[in-house]
Motif scaffolding. Structure first.
Motif, PDB file in Angstrom:
ATOM      1  N   LYS A 271       0.846  -1.198   0.000  1.00 46.95           N
ATOM      2  CA  LYS A 271       0.000   0.000   0.000  1.00 46.95           C
ATOM      3  C   LYS A 271       0.881   1.247   0.000  1.00 46.95           C
ATOM      4  O   LYS A 271       1.869   1.319   0.718  1.00 46.95           O
ATOM      5  N   LEU A 272       0.491   2.218  -0.834  1.00 47.51           N
ATOM      6  CA  LEU A 272       1.184   3.503  -0.888  1.00 47.51           C
ATOM      7  C   LEU A 272       0.173   4.617  -0.712  1.00 47.51           C
ATOM      8  O   LEU A 272      -0.808   4.695  -1.452  1.00 47.51           O
ATOM      9  N   GLY A 273       0.426   5.495   0.248  1.00 50.49           N
ATOM     10  CA  GLY A 273      -0.394   6.686   0.411  1.00 50.49           C
ATOM     11  C   GLY A 273       0.143   7.769  -0.497  1.00 50.49           C
ATOM     12  O   GLY A 273       1.359   7.936  -0.637  1.00 50.49           O
ATOM     13  N   VAL A 274      -0.744   8.510  -1.139  1.00 49.70           N
ATOM     14  CA  VAL A 274      -0.339   9.570  -2.061  1.00 49.70           C
ATOM     15  C   VAL A 274      -0.542  10.922  -1.384  1.00 49.70           C
ATOM     16  O   VAL A 274      -1.630  11.227  -0.892  1.00 49.70           O
ATOM     17  N   VAL A 275       0.515  11.729  -1.362  1.00 46.63           N
ATOM     18  CA  VAL A 275       0.470  13.057  -0.755  1.00 46.63           C
ATOM     19  C   VAL A 275       0.368  14.099  -1.861  1.00 46.63           C
ATOM     20  O   VAL A 275       1.194  14.131  -2.780  1.00 46.63           O
ATOM     21  N   LEU A 276      -0.670  14.938  -1.774  1.00 45.16           N
ATOM     22  CA  LEU A 276      -0.864  16.028  -2.726  1.00 45.16           C
ATOM     23  C   LEU A 276      -0.685  17.359  -2.012  1.00 45.16           C
ATOM     24  O   LEU A 276      -1.122  17.530  -0.876  1.00 45.16           O
ATOM     25  N   ARG A 277      -0.064  18.302  -2.712  1.00 48.65           N
ATOM     26  CA  ARG A 277       0.144  19.641  -2.163  1.00 48.65           C
ATOM     27  C   ARG A 277      -0.703  20.639  -2.942  1.00 48.65           C
ATOM     28  O   ARG A 277      -0.706  20.642  -4.178  1.00 48.65           O
ATOM     29  N   ARG A 278      -1.410  21.489  -2.203  1.00 46.24           N
ATOM     30  CA  ARG A 278      -2.172  22.575  -2.805  1.00 46.24           C
ATOM     31  C   ARG A 278      -1.461  23.876  -2.435  1.00 46.24           C
ATOM     32  O   ARG A 278      -1.262  24.181  -1.268  1.00 46.24           O
ATOM     33  N   SER A 279      -1.069  24.625  -3.455  1.00 46.68           N
ATOM     34  CA  SER A 279      -0.404  25.911  -3.225  1.00 46.68           C
ATOM     35  C   SER A 279      -1.078  26.968  -4.097  1.00 46.68           C
ATOM     36  O   SER A 279      -1.731  26.640  -5.084  1.00 46.68           O
ATOM     37  N   PRO A 280      -0.933  28.241  -3.725  1.00 44.59           N
ATOM     38  CA  PRO A 280      -1.591  29.296  -4.504  1.00 44.59           C
ATOM     39  C   PRO A 280      -1.106  29.324  -5.948  1.00 44.59           C
ATOM     40  O   PRO A 280       0.076  29.117  -6.225  1.00 44.59           O
ATOM     41  N   GLY A 281      -2.025  29.571  -6.855  1.00 45.89           N
ATOM     42  CA  GLY A 281      -1.683  29.683  -8.267  1.00 45.89           C
ATOM     43  C   GLY A 281      -0.915  30.959  -8.535  1.00 45.89           C
ATOM     44  O   GLY A 281      -0.969  31.919  -7.763  1.00 45.89           O
ATOM     45  N   VAL A 282      -0.202  30.984  -9.638  1.00 47.73           N
ATOM     46  CA  VAL A 282       0.606  32.151  -9.978  1.00 47.73           C
ATOM     47  C   VAL A 282      -0.027  32.990 -11.079  1.00 47.73           C
ATOM     48  O   VAL A 282       0.527  34.007 -11.465  1.00 47.73           O
ATOM     49  N   THR A 283      -1.177  32.557 -11.582  1.00 52.26           N
ATOM     50  CA  THR A 283      -1.869  33.322 -12.614  1.00 52.26           C
ATOM     51  C   THR A 283      -3.293  33.619 -12.147  1.00 52.26           C
ATOM     52  O   THR A 283      -3.800  33.015 -11.209  1.00 52.26           O
ATOM     53  N   ALA A 284      -3.934  34.529 -12.844  1.00 49.21           N
ATOM     54  CA  ALA A 284      -5.317  34.884 -12.512  1.00 49.21           C
ATOM     55  C   ALA A 284      -6.279  33.761 -12.886  1.00 49.21           C
ATOM     56  O   ALA A 284      -7.393  33.706 -12.391  1.00 49.21           O
ATOM     57  N   TRP A 285      -5.856  32.838 -13.737  1.00 48.07           N
ATOM     58  CA  TRP A 285      -6.738  31.785 -14.221  1.00 48.07           C
ATOM     59  C   TRP A 285      -6.741  30.542 -13.332  1.00 48.07           C
ATOM     60  O   TRP A 285      -7.638  29.730 -13.412  1.00 48.07           O
ATOM     61  N   ALA A 286      -5.727  30.397 -12.514  1.00 41.72           N
ATOM     62  CA  ALA A 286      -5.646  29.224 -11.638  1.00 41.72           C
ATOM     63  C   ALA A 286      -5.486  29.683 -10.193  1.00 41.72           C
ATOM     64  O   ALA A 286      -4.443  30.201  -9.802  1.00 41.72           O
TER      65      ALA A 286
END
Length: 189
Positions: free
Chosen positions: A12-27
């Motif tokens: 079993k492998l746990g997947v780590v996702l990172r959410r960081s602020p976008g650098v454009t107005a679209w994301a």
């Protein structure tokens, strides 16, 4: 536990996702796979860490299954400068958790197949030492190097006439591929 296949091993492998602020107005946010956790328990978007606007989640846990038939691919990955685990994700319509983790693999060939579809995103994360040792042991136990056998050509007879090449109306032997002319009409013009 998932489906058990003959001549295979799983972890079993746990997947780590990172959410960081976008650098454009679209994301507004940028999501990236950052690591995997060997032997992780089941989780569903468990918050691991917050640092300012950057957040890390244990998004989900998946089985990494190794198959005897794919040992060539695993051996290829272990020889890379930075051996990796490939995380296959798909975007879904959820503002808070916009990614669904579909699969994890250590086969670069399988990862390429997912990339070819264009529907999934495949990200590489560094292979942890424990996973590297496990995959290496599996490859050492099951991989059989196949000897390369060069294919031999059939005997080619070059003295035969090549029927169907060029146009029979062209008398000139130097350029059998040029377009035929209509003859007398062109001379009159």
């Amino acid at each position: 536990m998932g489906v058990v296949y003959p001549n295979s091993q799983s972890v079993k492998l746990g997947v780590v996702l990172r959410r960081s602020p976008g650098v454009t107005a679209w994301a507004k946010w940028v999501w990236t796979a950052t690591s995997v956790i060997p032997g992780a328990p089941q989780a569903s978007w468990k918050l691991l860490r917050e640092e300012g606007e950057t957040t890390e989640y244990h998004a989900s846990t998946h089985e990494l299954t190794l198959y005897v038939s794919d040992t060539e691919a695993y051996a290829h990955e272990l020889q890379a400068d930075q051996p990796s685990v490939y995380v296959v994700m798909r975007t879904i319509d959820d503002a808070e958790m916009p990614l669904s983790i579909l699969h994890v693999t250590v086969s670069p060939y399988e990862a390429q197949d997912y990339c070819d579809s264009g529907e999934e995103t495949v990200e590489r994360v560094a292979m942890p030492a424990a996973v590297h040792a496990w995959v290496g042991g599996f490859v050492n136990e099951h991989h059989v190097e196949e000897k390369f056998i060069k294919r031999r050509r059939d005997k080619l007879h070059v003295d035969r006439k090549d029927d169907g090449i060029g146009d029979a109306r062209i008398a000139q032997a130097t350029d059998v591929y040029r377009a035929p002319t209509s003859g007398p009409r062109e001379a009159a013009e």
